[in-house]
Design a protein around this motif. Sequence first.
Motif, PDB file in Angstrom:
ATOM      1  N   ASP A   4       0.812  -1.218   0.000  1.00  0.00           N
ATOM      2  CA  ASP A   4       0.000   0.000   0.000  1.00  0.00           C
ATOM      3  C   ASP A   4       0.847   1.270   0.000  1.00  0.00           C
ATOM      4  OD1 ASP A   4      -2.199  -1.608   0.016  1.00  0.00           O
ATOM      5  OD2 ASP A   4      -2.536  -1.472   2.183  1.00  0.00           O
ATOM      6  N   SER A   5       2.108   1.187   0.462  1.00  0.00           N
ATOM      7  CA  SER A   5       2.917   2.397   0.617  1.00  0.00           C
ATOM      8  C   SER A   5       3.827   2.661  -0.580  1.00  0.00           C
ATOM      9  CB  SER A   5       3.771   2.272   1.896  1.00  0.00           C
ATOM     10  OG  SER A   5       4.627   1.140   1.815  1.00  0.00           O
ATOM     11  N   ILE A   6       3.523   2.197  -1.707  1.00  0.00           N
ATOM     12  CA  ILE A   6       4.329   2.472  -2.896  1.00  0.00           C
ATOM     13  C   ILE A   6       4.273   3.965  -3.158  1.00  0.00           C
ATOM     14  CG2 ILE A   6       4.574   2.076  -5.379  1.00  0.00           C
ATOM     15  CD1 ILE A   6       3.316  -0.611  -5.023  1.00  0.00           C
ATOM     16  N   PRO A   7       5.379   4.604  -3.368  1.00  0.00           N
ATOM     17  CA  PRO A   7       5.358   6.030  -3.696  1.00  0.00           C
ATOM     18  C   PRO A   7       4.645   6.256  -5.025  1.00  0.00           C
ATOM     19  CG  PRO A   7       7.543   5.343  -2.996  1.00  0.00           C
ATOM     20  CD  PRO A   7       6.739   4.081  -3.158  1.00  0.00           C
ATOM     21  N   GLY A  41      -1.784 -10.257   1.345  1.00  0.00           N
ATOM     22  CA  GLY A  41      -2.000 -11.606   1.829  1.00  0.00           C
ATOM     23  C   GLY A  41      -1.691 -11.723   3.319  1.00  0.00           C
ATOM     24  N   PHE A  42      -1.647 -12.950   3.753  1.00  0.00           N
ATOM     25  CA  PHE A  42      -1.403 -13.238   5.161  1.00  0.00           C
ATOM     26  C   PHE A  42      -0.175 -14.164   5.243  1.00  0.00           C
ATOM     27  CE2 PHE A  42      -5.869 -12.215   4.852  1.00  0.00           C
ATOM     28  CZ  PHE A  42      -6.019 -11.272   5.849  1.00  0.00           C
ATOM     29  N   VAL A  43       0.959 -13.523   5.301  1.00  0.00           N
ATOM     30  CA  VAL A  43       2.234 -14.250   5.414  1.00  0.00           C
ATOM     31  C   VAL A  43       3.087 -13.498   6.447  1.00  0.00           C
ATOM     32  CG1 VAL A  43       4.295 -15.036   4.238  1.00  0.00           C
ATOM     33  CG2 VAL A  43       2.103 -15.011   3.016  1.00  0.00           C
ATOM     34  N   SER A  54      -6.895  -2.170   1.493  1.00  0.00           N
ATOM     35  CA  SER A  54      -8.141  -1.897   2.225  1.00  0.00           C
ATOM     36  C   SER A  54      -9.366  -2.058   1.336  1.00  0.00           C
ATOM     37  CB  SER A  54      -8.086  -0.470   2.807  1.00  0.00           C
ATOM     38  OG  SER A  54      -7.935   0.478   1.752  1.00  0.00           O
ATOM     39  N   GLU A  55      -9.201  -1.938   0.041  1.00  0.00           N
ATOM     40  CA  GLU A  55     -10.331  -2.073  -0.892  1.00  0.00           C
ATOM     41  C   GLU A  55     -10.406  -3.474  -1.501  1.00  0.00           C
ATOM     42  OE1 GLU A  55     -10.092   0.947  -3.851  1.00  0.00           O
ATOM     43  OE2 GLU A  55     -10.048   2.584  -2.424  1.00  0.00           O
TER      44      GLU A  55
END
Length: 864
Positions: free
Chosen positions: A117-120, A133-135, A191-192
């Motif tokens: 999510d924090s890609i510039p 994902g969940f890792v 989040s979406e």
Amino acid sequence: MSEDLLKSPADSGVAKFERQNFVLALALFFSVLLAFIIILSLQYIDFKAYDNKVLCRNLSDFVMSVDHEFGEIEGALDAIRISAEYDLFNSGKTAFQMPFAFRFLQVDRENGSINMDSIPDEYKGTLTANLTGFVSAESIERDPNLRRRIAMRLNLMDDFSAFKKRIDSVVYLYTISKDRTLLQFPWMPSSEYKFDDKLYDYEVWKSGLPENNKERKSYWTNAYFEFEGGLMASCAAPVYDGDQLTGIIGADIAVEFLNKIAESFEPARLGRIVIYDDDKNLIAAPGIISHKDKAIKKLPDAIPAVLSSRLSEMEEAPVSELKNCNGWNYVKYNMAHGKFHLLYMYPAPSLWTWILEKTGIEYFATIICIFLILVLTLIMTHRKLIAPSEKFVNYILAKSRSNDALIGKGIPSFWKPWFETVRKVFEEKAALTENLKSRNKLLTEEIEARNKAEKEKLLLEQQLIQQEKVKAIGLLAGGVAHDFNNQLAIIMGHASLILSRPNLNEEQKRLCIEQILSAATSSSDLTKQLLAFARKGSYQLLPVNMHEMIEDVVTIVHRTFDKRISVRSSLDAAFFTVAGDPSQIQNLLVNLALNAKNAMPDGGMLSISTRDKILTHPFRSPPDFECEAGTYLEITITDTGTGMSEEVMKKIFEPFFTTNNSGAGTGLGLAAASGTVKTLKGAISVKSSPGAGTTFTILLPVLLENALPKKARMDIELKQASRKVNILLVDDEKAFCRMITDFLGALGYMVHPESDPLAALEYYKDNYKSIDLVITDIMMPKLSGAALLKEFVLINPAVCVVIASGYGDDASIEALKEHDSHVLEFFRKPFNLPAFANGIASICSKLGKTDELQDDSNPGKMGL
């Protein structure tokens, strides 16, 4: 007169003719329209077949294009899958470095989740997907295979970008791994759109499991509902790391994209394209489903109401075969890629719909206008032309019957001058008719007066001519008496000789009898000639032998004229037959002979001669004789009398002109002779001088082909009856009855004589069945022969009668024979007994009363 005269009856000829024309015009119009419709119908049949072929070809091309779109998606996914598996294979054999995107991967150690999510913002154009994902971080650090699989997914970002540029119809590209990670393209924050364990329950994942996809091929899912993207279908490819399934690569196609493709197919046809899967879920149905729908719709929702009852039949229909049901055409296709089917439905255009489409409403509006114009024209023609013209004709007819006919009302103004003209014409005609009536009345009275005068004049002329004949007979009477006395002296002398000398031999007796018969025959001929000359009758046109006629006149003249006048004839003409009335011609010759006799009071020579005369050019002789070119008989009558002066010769042919003393002549003899010659289309001329005699020359046209032979003497052979024939003889002269009875009786006939007509009638009533023939006279006391004949017919309608009489002319006897078929023959008294007997024998033979007659007794001959 009533105006009704001008009204046209409903069934008049003009009205019928107009109705026929009206019906004919409508029939012609509708025939042309029907022919037009038939032609369009034939074209519609051809169009329908051609249109179906074109539709099937276009639809097949459309299906291939859609199927090609699905094929491209499958191929692109297979290429990405191969690239991913190759990447895993290489990373497992050699040392590898994590991709550039890995540095932006964030790990939530507390929750054990990862995301990017924090890609510039400056890198979002390069890092086009978000890995969530969940890792846990420890797993990433301790498990090199997990790191390889994460690296493989991060390396797919470039492939997904290339895929999207190549195939724009794909909405989402993603990878789902068994490591509970999800790579989502295009980039979205976690989040979406984040990994959810429910993804392992989706068909897109289950279909890729090894037990469900042993061949490791790409596959399509049924339609499904994506909460973010709406209705869509997915194409997925399984990714293996060696023999282990690491996840799937998927591509989602939205319903909206397929709807747009479906809407692009022949929008003018108003058809409906439906794409559905094996579970009858709709993935394309313009106007039925859209990406905004919140639930999946089934195939029955897209079927028109008229076809809903035939859905099963439509599903089982042969592929790519056009069918018709309830006015709709439909065709079904199966997609080669995926488990999708296409059903195309459209309302089958009817003939009228097709005609309206092809011709347009303008043409039909034009036809209706033409029809209305036709009807209006016929109505106006009737009101302005037909009805007024019929009134015009009826007005003329009414005026012809009565002059007080009225023009009437309702006549168009441009017709009124015609009515006025007719009225004026009939008024002028009525005035002219009245004038003609008055003039015709005067003319009729004048014509009647002239006719009456002409009739009186003609009657007077006939009376004078007849008086002239009687006068001529009176002049001949002395000679006739002298000649009769001479003949009677011969008859009485030879009869006395036979009676006074009984010792005469047969030859002497025969000579005496022959002299008696000759004298009687000579007297009979003279009587016939005088009667023919004196007879009145209508004009007849008959062939006349002029030589015989001249010989008869010479005989009369020789016997009746003064013996000091000698008569000579020289008949040298080769053609001597003319066409005329025998009585008039005889009167002509006798008048000229009497004129010569009066010119020779002291005796002299009378010469009559004939010769042929040929006129090569028309001939005109004064006063007004005209002869055409041809062959003529020239008759010359010359006397040696006192002659005439030139002044007298100019007037001799004028009526009532005479040189005799007052009362001695009528002056019509030569005038009648001139009229007779003119009637015969001949000419007469005279040459004379005082003391030198007179010569009359007559030209008469001859009949070249009808020359009559002269009379020849013939002997008659007596024929006896060969069977019994009963004859009733009725004559008031007893001596005649006795003579005929003895003569016919000697020939074998059974003759019953009666001199009393009443007694003969009574005898016939009692014996008519046995009487074969009746011989009767005409003039008898008590009852005439004609009246007796009528009584005989009443008694026996089959009675056969022969008349033997000295009374009556040939015309009256012929008329009696013509009007009464019972009269078979007429014998004029006196007659030759052998000829009379043979005539009776011929009549009996024709009636079947005798057999073929043969002379079995005495074949003696008696001269005529």
